[in-house]
Design an enzyme around this catalytic site. Structure first.
Site, PDB file in Angstrom:
ATOM      1  N   GLU A 291       0.828  -1.214   0.000  1.00 42.47           N
ATOM      2  CA  GLU A 291       0.000   0.000   0.000  1.00 42.47           C
ATOM      3  C   GLU A 291       0.863   1.266   0.000  1.00 42.47           C
ATOM      4  O   GLU A 291       0.732   2.119   0.883  1.00 42.47           O
ATOM      5  CB  GLU A 291      -0.898   0.016   1.246  1.00 42.47           C
ATOM      6  CG  GLU A 291      -1.783  -1.193   1.427  1.00 42.47           C
ATOM      7  CD  GLU A 291      -2.453  -1.232   2.802  1.00 42.47           C
ATOM      8  OE1 GLU A 291      -2.153  -0.373   3.664  1.00 42.47           O
ATOM      9  OE2 GLU A 291      -3.281  -2.135   3.014  1.00 42.47           O
ATOM     10  N   GLY A 293       2.081   4.974  -0.595  1.00 36.91           N
ATOM     11  CA  GLY A 293       1.449   6.256  -0.927  1.00 36.91           C
ATOM     12  C   GLY A 293       2.520   7.268  -1.285  1.00 36.91           C
ATOM     13  O   GLY A 293       2.774   7.576  -2.446  1.00 36.91           O
ATOM     14  N   ARG A 330       2.208  20.057   6.295  1.00 41.06           N
ATOM     15  CA  ARG A 330       3.220  19.172   6.875  1.00 41.06           C
ATOM     16  C   ARG A 330       4.235  19.926   7.749  1.00 41.06           C
ATOM     17  O   ARG A 330       4.576  19.452   8.830  1.00 41.06           O
ATOM     18  CB  ARG A 330       3.929  18.356   5.784  1.00 41.06           C
ATOM     19  CG  ARG A 330       2.971  17.507   4.937  1.00 41.06           C
ATOM     20  CD  ARG A 330       3.686  16.474   4.083  1.00 41.06           C
ATOM     21  NE  ARG A 330       4.298  15.465   4.890  1.00 41.06           N
ATOM     22  CZ  ARG A 330       5.590  15.395   5.174  1.00 41.06           C
ATOM     23  NH1 ARG A 330       6.421  16.268   4.653  1.00 41.06           N
ATOM     24  NH2 ARG A 330       6.055  14.454   5.947  1.00 41.06           N
ATOM     25  N   TYR A 334       4.050  18.521  11.495  1.00 42.83           N
ATOM     26  CA  TYR A 334       5.120  17.588  11.886  1.00 42.83           C
ATOM     27  C   TYR A 334       6.486  18.264  11.957  1.00 42.83           C
ATOM     28  O   TYR A 334       7.492  17.569  12.092  1.00 42.83           O
ATOM     29  CB  TYR A 334       5.259  16.454  10.863  1.00 42.83           C
ATOM     30  CG  TYR A 334       3.984  15.827  10.394  1.00 42.83           C
ATOM     31  CD1 TYR A 334       3.203  15.059  11.256  1.00 42.83           C
ATOM     32  CD2 TYR A 334       3.565  15.969   9.071  1.00 42.83           C
ATOM     33  CE1 TYR A 334       2.034  14.457  10.811  1.00 42.83           C
ATOM     34  CE2 TYR A 334       2.405  15.364   8.624  1.00 42.83           C
ATOM     35  CZ  TYR A 334       1.645  14.617   9.488  1.00 42.83           C
ATOM     36  OH  TYR A 334       0.504  14.031   9.043  1.00 42.83           O
ATOM     37  N   CYS A 361      -3.072  33.539  10.148  1.00 38.24           N
ATOM     38  CA  CYS A 361      -2.829  34.160  11.449  1.00 38.24           C
ATOM     39  C   CYS A 361      -2.439  33.128  12.497  1.00 38.24           C
ATOM     40  O   CYS A 361      -3.188  32.889  13.460  1.00 38.24           O
ATOM     41  CB  CYS A 361      -4.066  34.932  11.874  1.00 38.24           C
ATOM     42  SG  CYS A 361      -4.518  36.112  10.606  1.00 38.24           S
ATOM     43  N   TYR A 391       0.502  14.063   0.568  1.00 36.44           N
ATOM     44  CA  TYR A 391      -0.022  14.706   1.771  1.00 36.44           C
ATOM     45  C   TYR A 391       0.092  16.224   1.703  1.00 36.44           C
ATOM     46  O   TYR A 391       0.295  16.897   2.712  1.00 36.44           O
ATOM     47  CB  TYR A 391       0.681  14.146   3.030  1.00 36.44           C
ATOM     48  CG  TYR A 391       0.599  12.631   3.095  1.00 36.44           C
ATOM     49  CD1 TYR A 391      -0.616  12.009   3.358  1.00 36.44           C
ATOM     50  CD2 TYR A 391       1.710  11.816   2.848  1.00 36.44           C
ATOM     51  CE1 TYR A 391      -0.716  10.621   3.393  1.00 36.44           C
ATOM     52  CE2 TYR A 391       1.619  10.435   2.870  1.00 36.44           C
ATOM     53  CZ  TYR A 391       0.409   9.848   3.146  1.00 36.44           C
ATOM     54  OH  TYR A 391       0.318   8.475   3.166  1.00 36.44           O
TER      55      TYR A 391
END
Ligand code: LLP
Length: 436
Positions: A291, A293, A330, A334, A361, A391
């Site tokens: 799978e 991505g 992202r 993260y 803001c 993503y």
């Protein structure tokens, strides 16, 4: 472009101008405006073919099913492309199933992951006759059996087993540890298989695991696979047939110059070798499902943005761009690092250090911190945040009432608009003023 950036493949400088394949970013900005997600069809195809070749070249891999993880980037054109190349899909919602179907995907090659599958999502997937439900709890197993019964169907399942292996990645994208919400506990899995085998509207077809994302070390994947094989042996001994092992996704990409991403061969071959040995020893014909991505789309995309203002501060300099955390979340979520390239280079220019920030803001609204650009950088200049194919758009939002941006797919010197920029009206088209 310098060799150190060659991992962006079809994104390169020609005559000091950043191009995607044969098209200059500056032309894309002029024609489609900014911010804009730009994807290279060539890189998407190369990424798919890289997996496909490794599988085809291995005796245990030639009947494997490559299920692209839709969550990484669900644009219909990208799903259509992978589907035409022969991919199946890993979905996590009824919405993603609908996307796959709208893109002409084959439901019989779809696997459905996720800890919280709703009744309507399960119904839609049963009606579409998907390949497999990756069941993540005992409660889900019973719900699936009931819904299948009601609809006169038999649900094909695997259990997503949590192998308790540390994938050594960001804690928010680690999924295979005991403390994570995903999957069923390794030690309970055999009993769950025995329970499932007794349910009338359930058919066991496989076993599944996914330990995390952006993995730059393949050893945890191999360790997890070894643990899964031990379990398969016990499940087989209990008289239950396992037709496939799904190893999930997770293979990382290179975001930074000093990062090394494993080759697809180095990731898959040890797993395929183990599978072949197992099949030979046990007289089984277990097939592999994957799978991936990020590895399929991550370095195939960039976010093109325009400089609105520059601000030279006492302790920090800022480049304020028109893209923001709602377009590429992202970095904010993260603290992820994306290379930011100027669309036009000038090797003679004196440089300064800037934070590249958006108009939202929030202090967390940045695309990159402490980056070097020419000190004359000014309003109207263009920048590209690289590795934004995975993503990026799929995690974007309308925060601060910002429209979601357009997406284009470049192939050679052709460009296709594959998603139009949203309109301001669409932002509140589903909302109502007060009744009274
Ligand atoms: N299969 C399952 C069950 C998953 O949960 C995921 C990703 C994948 C496959 C695909 O993983 P990949 O090959 O893309 O690593 N938003 C985060 C990544 C979240 C990944 C969630 N699950 C990011 O931007 O880094």
């Amino acid at each position: 472009m310098s060799n150190s950036l060659s991992f962006f493949e079809n994104f390169e400088y020609k005559n000091n101008q950043l191009h995607c394949e044969n098209v200059a970013f500056s032309d894309l900005a002029q024609k489609f405006a900014t911010p804009l997600f730009v994807y290279s069809r060539g890189v998407l195809e190369n990424n798919f073919n890289e997996f496909n070749q490794v599988l085809k070249n291995h005796p245990a891999g030639n009947n494997a099913l490559l299920c692209y993880a839709v969550k990484a980037n669900g644009n219909l054109a990208i799903l259509d492309l992978f589907s035409q190349l022969g991919a199946g899909f890993d979905i996590v919602s009824g919405g993603e199933l609908a996307r796959v179907m709208a893109a002409g995907g084959d439901a019989s090659k779809v696997v459905f992951s996720g800890v919280g599958k709703s009744e309507s999502d399960i119904r839609a997937a049963l009606e579409a006759n998907i390949h497999c439900f990756n069941v993540e709890s005992e409660a889900e197993l019973y719900r699936l059996n009931e819904i299948a019964k009601k609809h006169g169907k038999v649900a094909p399942i695997s259990f997503r087993v949590n192998p308790n292996v540390d994938p050594k990645t960001h804690p928010y994208i680690s999924t295979g540890l005991k403390k994570n919400k995903f999957g069923v506990a390794y030690d309970n899995a055999l009993d769950l298989y025995k329970t499932a085998a007794k349910l009338e509207f359930i058919k066991i077809v496989g076993i599944d695991c996914h330990i995390g994302s952006q993995l730059l070390d393949v050893s945890p994947c191999v360790e997890a696979f070894e643990k899964i094989l031990l379990l398969v042996e016990k499940i087989n001994a209990a008289g239950i047939n396992i037709a496939h092992i799904d190893i999930g996704g997770g293979l990382g990409i290179r975001y930074q110059r000093d990062e090394v991403a494993p080759k697809v061969t180095d990731y898959l071959n040890p797993i395929l070798d183990l599978l072949q040995k197992y099949n030979q020893k046990n007289g089984t014909k277990i097939t592999l499902i994957l799978e991936p991505g990020r590895r399929m789309v991550g370095n195939a995309g960039a976010l093109l943005m325009n400089v609105e203002y520059t601000k030279l501060g006492e302790t920090k300099n800022f480049v304020v761009v028109d893209a923001a955390m709602n377009d590429l979340m992202r970095p904010a979520l993260y603290d992820a690092w994306h290379e930011i390239l100027p669309v036009k280079t000038d090797s003679q220019a004196e440089e300064k250090i800037y934070d590249v920030v958006g108009p939202i803001c929030e202090t967390g609204d940045f695309i990159g911190k402490d980056r070097k650009f020419a000190s004359q950088i000014q309003s109207g200049d263009l920048l590209a945040a690289m590795s934004a194919g995975a993503y990026g758009m799929s995690m974007s939002s309308n925060y601060n009432a910002r429209v979601r941006v357009a997406e284009v797919l470049v192939s050679g010197d052709k460009v296709q608009l594959i998603r139009e920029r949203e309109t301001i009206q669409s932002l509140f088209a589903n909302e109502k003023r007060l009744d009274h």
